[in-house]
Design an enzyme around this catalytic site. Structure first.
Site, PDB file in Angstrom:
ATOM      1  N   ASN A 280      -5.013   7.769 -45.979  1.00 39.94           N
ATOM      2  CA  ASN A 280      -5.742   7.670 -44.720  1.00 39.94           C
ATOM      3  C   ASN A 280      -5.465   8.857 -43.799  1.00 39.94           C
ATOM      4  O   ASN A 280      -4.334   9.331 -43.696  1.00 39.94           O
ATOM      5  CB  ASN A 280      -5.366   6.356 -44.031  1.00 39.94           C
ATOM      6  CG  ASN A 280      -5.482   5.194 -45.001  1.00 39.94           C
ATOM      7  OD1 ASN A 280      -6.561   4.888 -45.490  1.00 39.94           O
ATOM      8  ND2 ASN A 280      -4.354   4.574 -45.312  1.00 39.94           N
ATOM      9  N   LYS A 308       2.210   0.820 -46.187  1.00 38.41           N
ATOM     10  CA  LYS A 308       1.018   0.041 -45.879  1.00 38.41           C
ATOM     11  C   LYS A 308      -0.178   0.716 -46.540  1.00 38.41           C
ATOM     12  O   LYS A 308      -0.272   1.947 -46.554  1.00 38.41           O
ATOM     13  CB  LYS A 308       0.773  -0.013 -44.367  1.00 38.41           C
ATOM     14  CG  LYS A 308       1.864  -0.664 -43.556  1.00 38.41           C
ATOM     15  CD  LYS A 308       1.494  -0.667 -42.076  1.00 38.41           C
ATOM     16  CE  LYS A 308       2.595  -1.273 -41.224  1.00 38.41           C
ATOM     17  NZ  LYS A 308       2.227  -1.298 -39.777  1.00 38.41           N
ATOM     18  N   CYS A 309      -1.104  -0.093 -47.033  1.00 38.11           N
ATOM     19  CA  CYS A 309      -2.334   0.490 -47.573  1.00 38.11           C
ATOM     20  C   CYS A 309      -3.056   1.303 -46.510  1.00 38.11           C
ATOM     21  O   CYS A 309      -3.733   2.280 -46.819  1.00 38.11           O
ATOM     22  CB  CYS A 309      -3.257  -0.620 -48.079  1.00 38.11           C
ATOM     23  SG  CYS A 309      -2.526  -1.663 -49.338  1.00 38.11           S
ATOM     24  N   SER A 310      -2.904   0.898 -45.259  1.00 39.51           N
ATOM     25  CA  SER A 310      -3.600   1.550 -44.149  1.00 39.51           C
ATOM     26  C   SER A 310      -2.778   2.641 -43.474  1.00 39.51           C
ATOM     27  O   SER A 310      -3.233   3.241 -42.494  1.00 39.51           O
ATOM     28  CB  SER A 310      -3.980   0.501 -43.097  1.00 39.51           C
ATOM     29  OG  SER A 310      -2.819  -0.190 -42.642  1.00 39.51           O
ATOM     30  N   LEU A 427     -10.081   3.885 -47.159  1.00 40.33           N
ATOM     31  CA  LEU A 427      -9.702   2.616 -46.539  1.00 40.33           C
ATOM     32  C   LEU A 427      -9.779   2.677 -45.017  1.00 40.33           C
ATOM     33  O   LEU A 427     -10.598   2.008 -44.405  1.00 40.33           O
ATOM     34  CB  LEU A 427      -8.308   2.197 -46.988  1.00 40.33           C
ATOM     35  CG  LEU A 427      -7.850   0.811 -46.505  1.00 40.33           C
ATOM     36  CD1 LEU A 427      -8.857  -0.268 -46.858  1.00 40.33           C
ATOM     37  CD2 LEU A 427      -6.471   0.472 -47.073  1.00 40.33           C
TER      38      LEU A 427
END
Length: 502
Positions: A280, A308-310, A427
């Site tokens: 990201n 975190k994926c984000s 994302l």
């Protein structure tokens, strides 16, 4: 505690919260044994801050255990899908209340098992309860996913309904073990499916906790089933011939394997609902409030140690603002308290395990220029790290899942947007700008499912149920519909029209 903790809390009176949290930590009963219904080898969960500390012991599922869990779910399926939708929603709402009642206990476990700081752990638990309530609301507002359609003749009545698939496998990650496991499983259950959950073997307690809150809410036996173990168990579950769908959050490579399995494992494709991580980015433009940008970027880069994926991992700054922004970001990063997340003053805890430390060392070694950090502090603790790497370098392209960010400058806003979109993932993305034209272009052209502008509480992180849909574009997802959003639960069901001549 009189207020709700989300991932975006900045200013609140935390004194009472800390007292209650410390009480919950002290009351935890460590050393328990779980998974007695399983027959495989034992494994332990350990505190990543203190790897010598055993938290609990679990049993690994054998192939026979996986088969028994799927058969249990299959046996319970007909009764559960025939349960009136109002009753299904009521049970799930009761489970949400059970989570809320146990939020301090569950959050304390997450701090010890995953290495989350206190607010991150409480946010994870609060999100779990809110996901169940929000998803139950989707079922209720749609009247059980049933609505009338048009007529071709006056004596015709047609309705559109969503029907469950059957048995769903749910495979959850370590980083948000309560929220993600609960959200995926809860949505599947509300749609009328039965579930077999495999939590991460790095965070197995969340699965046991979810089993308990659902059981105590009155969920019938066999509707929700739990298996423990590593990727071998997950593979056995995904390849079981009686699985009708998969919900998965995790890495892209595993996601592709699961998708292939669900496309080819039967004579027809089955649903594979996935969120697959991100690389990201955030844009800092010439008109940005640099103090807000630095705060938002630091929080999104280093919260939960970048796991975190984000999480923010790429920052692109207008050339004229780059020196000042970098200086401020280094100063802010230097102020981050790294340590045991069970302590109230800690912001950044450890990475999850020794493999992550090795990955951190490799990333730091490959960095052409390190501005801050780059060192292992001992055990599973590493520095929050800021580097610069050229366009196309692996550090600017590959997901690391570490507190590790690249910072670079751009000449024009168009170049900044191009850099933002150049990765395969899509994302989350953020921007800091006071130029309305730039904001409009960002929202129109950014290739990500979750966009934030001028968000001091988190440049790319902090999505909440019913507030921000969490949908992965490109390599970050598989369906074009995300968790936390209004279209999520419906993905766990298939459409059917019913025409009746009167």
């Amino acid at each position: 505690m009189t207020f709700r903790i989300t991932y975006s809390v900045l200013d609140a009176d935390m004194e009472q919260l800390h007292k209650e949290f410390e009480g919950a930590l002290g009351a935890l009963k460590l050393g328990r044994e779980f998974g007695g219904r399983l027959s495989g080898a034992s494994f332990t969960s350990r505190n990543p801050s203190k790897p010598e500390q055993t938290l609990a012991t679990y049993k690994t599922a054998t192939s026979g255990d996986v088969d028994a869990a799927v058969k249990s779910a299959r046996k319970a399926y007909t009764r559960w899908r025939q349960t009136p939708w109002q009753e299904r929603a009521a049970i799930i709402r009761k489970a949400a209340d059970n989570i809320s009642a146990r939020r301090l206990e569950l959050a304390a476990w997450l701090t010890l098992e995953v290495g989350k700081n206190r607010l991150e752990s409480l946010g994870d638990v609060e999100e779990s309860a809110d996901l169940l309530r929000y998803y139950a609301g989707q079922l209720e507002q749609s009247q059980g996913f049933s609505q009338p359609l048009g007529k071709l003749s006056p004596n015709e009545d047609t309705r559109d309904v969503l029907r469950p698939y059957g048995v769903f496998a749910v495979i959850a990650p370590f980083n948000f073990p309560m929220a993600l496991g609960t959200g995926m499983a809860g949505a599947a259950l509300l749609a009328g499916n039965t579930v077999v959950l495999k939590p991460s073997d790095s965070a197995p307690f969340s699965g046991e906790a979810l089993f308990e809150v659902l059981r105590d809410a009155g969920l019938p036996e066999g509707v929700f089933n739990l298996v423990h173990g590593d990727g071998i168990v997950g593979e056995a579950l995904s390849k079981h011939p009686d699985i009708d769908g998969i919900a998965f959050t995790g890495g892209s490579a595993v996601g592709k394997q699961l998708q292939h399995t669900m496309l080819t494992g039967r004579s027809y494709p089955r649903p594979c609902l996935m969120e697959l991580g991100g690389k990201n980015g955030a844009l800092i433009t010439a008109s940005a409030d640099l103090d807000a940008a630095v705060e938002g970027c630091a929080r999104s880069s280093f919260g939960l140690s970048g796991q975190k994926c984000s999480a923010l991992s790429r920052i692109f700054v207008a050339k004229e603002k780059y020196p000042e922004f970098l200086r401020k970001l280094i100063d802010r990063t230097a102020s981050i308290k790294v340590g045991d997340p069970a302590l109230r003053e800690t912001y950044m805890g450890p990475v999850i395990n020794a493999k992550s430390v090795v990955r951190f060392e490799a990333a730091a070694k490959s960095a052409p220029q390190i501005h801050f950090g780059g060192k292992v502090r001992g055990g599973n603790f590493v520095d929050p790290t800021i580097v610069t790497a050229p366009k196309g370098h692996a550090l600017t392209r590959d997901e690391l899942f570490l507190p590790f960010i690249t910072v670079d400058s751009y000449e024009t806003f168009e170049e900044g947007m191009q850099r933002l979109n150049e990765v395969d993932y899509g994302l989350t993305a953020g921007i800091f700008s006071n130029d309305e034209a730039e904001l409009a272009t960002f929202f129109d052209e950014a290739q990500a499912g979750v966009l934030y502008a001028n968000r001091k509480t988190g440049a790319t992180t902090g999505a909440w149920p019913g507030v921000q849909s969490f949908c992965g574009w490109k390599a970050s997802g598989s369906t074009g519909r995300g968790g936390c959003g209004p279209f999520y639960v419906g993905q766990f069901a298939r459409e059917q029209s019913r025409t009746r001549m009167l």
